[in-house]
Design a protein around this motif. Structure first.
Motif, mmCIF file in Angstrom:
data_model
loop_
_atom_site.group_PDB
_atom_site.id
_atom_site.type_symbol
_atom_site.label_atom_id
_atom_site.label_comp_id
_atom_site.label_asym_id
_atom_site.label_seq_id
_atom_site.Cartn_x
_atom_site.Cartn_y
_atom_site.Cartn_z
ATOM 1 N N LEU A 228 12.780 -18.746 25.256
ATOM 2 C CA LEU A 228 13.175 -17.590 24.451
ATOM 3 C C LEU A 228 12.094 -17.212 23.446
ATOM 4 C CD1 LEU A 228 16.935 -18.443 23.788
ATOM 5 C CD2 LEU A 228 16.038 -16.608 25.262
ATOM 6 N N THR A 229 11.431 -18.205 22.882
ATOM 7 C CA THR A 229 10.316 -17.938 21.956
ATOM 8 C C THR A 229 9.204 -17.176 22.674
ATOM 9 O OG1 THR A 229 10.853 -19.872 20.621
ATOM 10 C CG2 THR A 229 8.603 -19.007 20.441
ATOM 11 N N ALA A 230 8.891 -17.621 23.891
ATOM 12 C CA ALA A 230 7.850 -16.938 24.666
ATOM 13 C C ALA A 230 8.261 -15.497 24.970
ATOM 14 C CB ALA A 230 7.566 -17.699 25.963
ATOM 15 N N GLU A 231 9.508 -15.290 25.329
ATOM 16 C CA GLU A 231 9.988 -13.932 25.619
ATOM 17 C C GLU A 231 9.978 -13.067 24.352
ATOM 18 O OE1 GLU A 231 10.047 -12.714 28.405
ATOM 19 O OE2 GLU A 231 11.112 -13.900 29.902
ATOM 20 N N ARG A 232 10.307 -13.645 23.218
ATOM 21 C CA ARG A 232 10.264 -12.889 21.962
ATOM 22 C C ARG A 232 8.830 -12.474 21.647
ATOM 23 N NH1 ARG A 232 12.550 -16.025 16.992
ATOM 24 N NH2 ARG A 232 10.568 -17.076 17.306
ATOM 25 N N GLU A 233 7.891 -13.409 21.859
ATOM 26 C CA GLU A 233 6.479 -13.102 21.607
ATOM 27 C C GLU A 233 5.961 -12.023 22.554
ATOM 28 O OE1 GLU A 233 4.663 -16.960 21.889
ATOM 29 O OE2 GLU A 233 5.413 -17.564 19.908
ATOM 30 N N LEU A 234 6.528 -11.949 23.757
ATOM 31 C CA LEU A 234 6.134 -10.920 24.718
ATOM 32 C C LEU A 234 6.843 -9.586 24.463
ATOM 33 C CD1 LEU A 234 6.130 -13.102 27.961
ATOM 34 C CD2 LEU A 234 4.131 -12.045 26.861
ATOM 35 N N GLY A 235 7.733 -9.558 23.477
ATOM 36 C CA GLY A 235 8.422 -8.319 23.129
ATOM 37 C C GLY A 235 9.636 -8.017 23.988
ATOM 38 N N ARG A 236 10.128 -9.001 24.719
ATOM 39 C CA ARG A 236 11.319 -8.765 25.551
ATOM 40 C C ARG A 236 12.600 -9.138 24.820
ATOM 41 N NH1 ARG A 236 10.584 -9.309 31.724
ATOM 42 N NH2 ARG A 236 11.506 -11.364 31.530
ATOM 43 N N VAL B 17 15.117 -11.515 31.749
ATOM 44 C CA VAL B 17 15.453 -12.664 30.911
ATOM 45 C C VAL B 17 16.795 -13.246 31.351
ATOM 46 C CG1 VAL B 17 15.953 -13.423 28.546
ATOM 47 C CG2 VAL B 17 14.099 -11.783 28.965
ATOM 48 N N ASP B 18 17.772 -12.381 31.605
ATOM 49 C CA ASP B 18 19.096 -12.846 32.027
ATOM 50 C C ASP B 18 19.014 -13.654 33.322
ATOM 51 O OD1 ASP B 18 20.194 -11.568 29.845
ATOM 52 O OD2 ASP B 18 21.121 -9.949 30.999
ATOM 53 N N ASP B 19 18.303 -13.124 34.315
ATOM 54 C CA ASP B 19 18.200 -13.830 35.599
ATOM 55 C C ASP B 19 17.460 -15.154 35.447
ATOM 56 O OD1 ASP B 19 19.619 -11.897 36.959
ATOM 57 O OD2 ASP B 19 17.828 -10.867 37.723
ATOM 58 N N ASN B 20 16.354 -15.149 34.686
ATOM 59 C CA ASN B 20 15.594 -16.393 34.491
ATOM 60 C C ASN B 20 16.461 -17.469 33.846
ATOM 61 O OD1 ASN B 20 13.309 -15.180 35.571
ATOM 62 N ND2 ASN B 20 12.411 -14.707 33.582
ATOM 63 N N LEU B 21 17.221 -17.072 32.833
ATOM 64 C CA LEU B 21 18.067 -18.049 32.137
ATOM 65 C C LEU B 21 19.280 -18.458 32.966
ATOM 66 C CD1 LEU B 21 17.857 -16.761 28.481
ATOM 67 C CD2 LEU B 21 17.076 -18.976 29.339
ATOM 68 N N ALA C 6 24.200 -13.018 29.624
ATOM 69 C CA ALA C 6 24.100 -11.660 29.085
ATOM 70 C C ALA C 6 24.931 -11.506 27.816
ATOM 71 C CB ALA C 6 24.537 -10.640 30.140
ATOM 72 N N THR C 7 26.088 -12.134 27.782
ATOM 73 C CA THR C 7 26.944 -12.040 26.596
ATOM 74 C C THR C 7 26.302 -12.742 25.406
ATOM 75 O OG1 THR C 7 28.921 -11.963 27.977
ATOM 76 C CG2 THR C 7 29.227 -12.609 25.671
ATOM 77 N N VAL C 8 25.766 -13.932 25.630
ATOM 78 C CA VAL C 8 25.112 -14.675 24.541
ATOM 79 C C VAL C 8 23.905 -13.904 24.014
ATOM 80 C CG1 VAL C 8 23.841 -16.777 23.938
ATOM 81 C CG2 VAL C 8 25.954 -16.931 25.283
ATOM 82 N N LEU C 9 23.157 -13.287 24.914
ATOM 83 C CA LEU C 9 21.925 -12.596 24.509
ATOM 84 C C LEU C 9 22.152 -11.138 24.094
ATOM 85 C CD1 LEU C 9 19.317 -13.889 27.097
ATOM 86 C CD2 LEU C 9 19.742 -14.702 24.785
ATOM 87 N N SER C 10 23.381 -10.642 24.193
ATOM 88 C CA SER C 10 23.614 -9.238 23.846
ATOM 89 C C SER C 10 23.181 -9.002 22.399
ATOM 90 C CB SER C 10 25.083 -8.866 24.042
ATOM 91 O OG SER C 10 25.896 -9.568 23.128
ATOM 92 N N GLY C 11 22.454 -7.946 22.211
ATOM 93 C CA GLY C 11 21.932 -7.634 20.877
ATOM 94 C C GLY C 11 20.586 -8.260 20.585
ATOM 95 N N SER C 12 20.137 -9.193 21.410
ATOM 96 C CA SER C 12 18.845 -9.845 21.183
ATOM 97 C C SER C 12 17.763 -9.370 22.140
ATOM 98 C CB SER C 12 18.988 -11.365 21.329
ATOM 99 O OG SER C 12 19.862 -11.873 20.348
ATOM 100 N N GLN C 13 18.154 -8.632 23.176
ATOM 101 C CA GLN C 13 17.169 -8.179 24.170
ATOM 102 C C GLN C 13 16.736 -6.762 23.912
ATOM 103 O OE1 GLN C 13 17.336 -9.445 28.304
ATOM 104 N NE2 GLN C 13 19.400 -10.170 27.867
ATOM 105 N N ILE C 14 15.496 -6.481 24.246
ATOM 106 C CA ILE C 14 14.981 -5.114 24.223
ATOM 107 C C ILE C 14 15.052 -4.641 25.658
ATOM 108 C CG2 ILE C 14 12.961 -3.678 23.819
ATOM 109 C CD1 ILE C 14 12.197 -5.681 21.597
#
Length: 196
Positions: A139-147, A84-88, A187-195
């Motif tokens: 991000l919605t798609a990644e959340r739906e995929l469980g990432r 997710v980090d690399d894609n974004l 990575a900092t923005v998404l910290s805590g939101s990624q599995i």
């Protein structure tokens, strides 16, 4: 007697000329004369294809938004692949290329251009708002995929990523941030939101 050169795809050549002028001289240097001089054509060519200069600029912005829509499809298709980090980080870097940064400055600089764009895009800054939607959909798609975590607030994360990205890239005369800095911001923005 005709002046300038024959233009095959007038619109695209004028847009390309405008982008070159914008990169070189900034929003204050972007005039119809500068564009037509850069394109190597008579000033009347621009006015034959657009009602006035702000109409031309609005179409230039809409053209960049259409390009962003193609990038949004690619980003959505990347969901579930790579990280997710690399894609974004790749998407943010692409969104804030030199021309896009200059166009955002142009939108902010020209009141009449903003007024015209607001007719179809009443909220936010065009291009930035579109990029935010692009990131939100990804991000919605990644959340739906469980990432991402089920409670990941994509409606807060997306504008935060675009806002932070804009701040990183905003100085059109400076050196753009390197890939490490962009990835660190993501990575900092998404910290805590990624599995992980």
């Amino acid at each position: 007697m005709p002046t300038g050169i024959a233009l095959r795809d007038v619109r695209e050549q004028l847009f390309a000329a405008a982008e070159r002028v914008l990169l070189r001289a900034g929003p204050s240097g972007l005039t119809s004369r500068a564009v037509t001089d850069e394109a190597g054509c008579a000033k009347g060519v621009l006015h034959r294809h657009f009602s006035d200069f702000d109409d031309f600029l609005a179409e230039l912005v809409r053209d960049r938004i259409a390009q962003l829509a193609r990038d949004a499809t690619e980003l959505r298709d990347a969901a579930g692949t790579g990280t997710v980090d690399d894609n974004l980080a790749d998407a943010v870097t692409k969104v804030f290329g030199p021309v896009a940064v200059a166009i955002v400055s142009l939108i902010i600089f020209r009141d009449e251009l903003r007024t015209r764009l607001r007719r179809t895009r009443p909220i936010g800054v065009p291009l930035l708002s579109d990029a935010t939607v692009m990131v939100s959909e990804y991000l919605t798609a990644e959340r739906e995929l469980g990432r991402l975590t089920p409670d990941a607030d994509v409606d807060a994360l997306a504008p935060t990523l675009i806002g932070a990205g804009h701040l990183l890239f905003a100085d059109r005369t400076g050196t753009p941030p390197d890939a490490v800095a962009v990835r660190r911001m993501v990575a900092t923005v998404l910290s805590g939101s990624q599995i992980r």
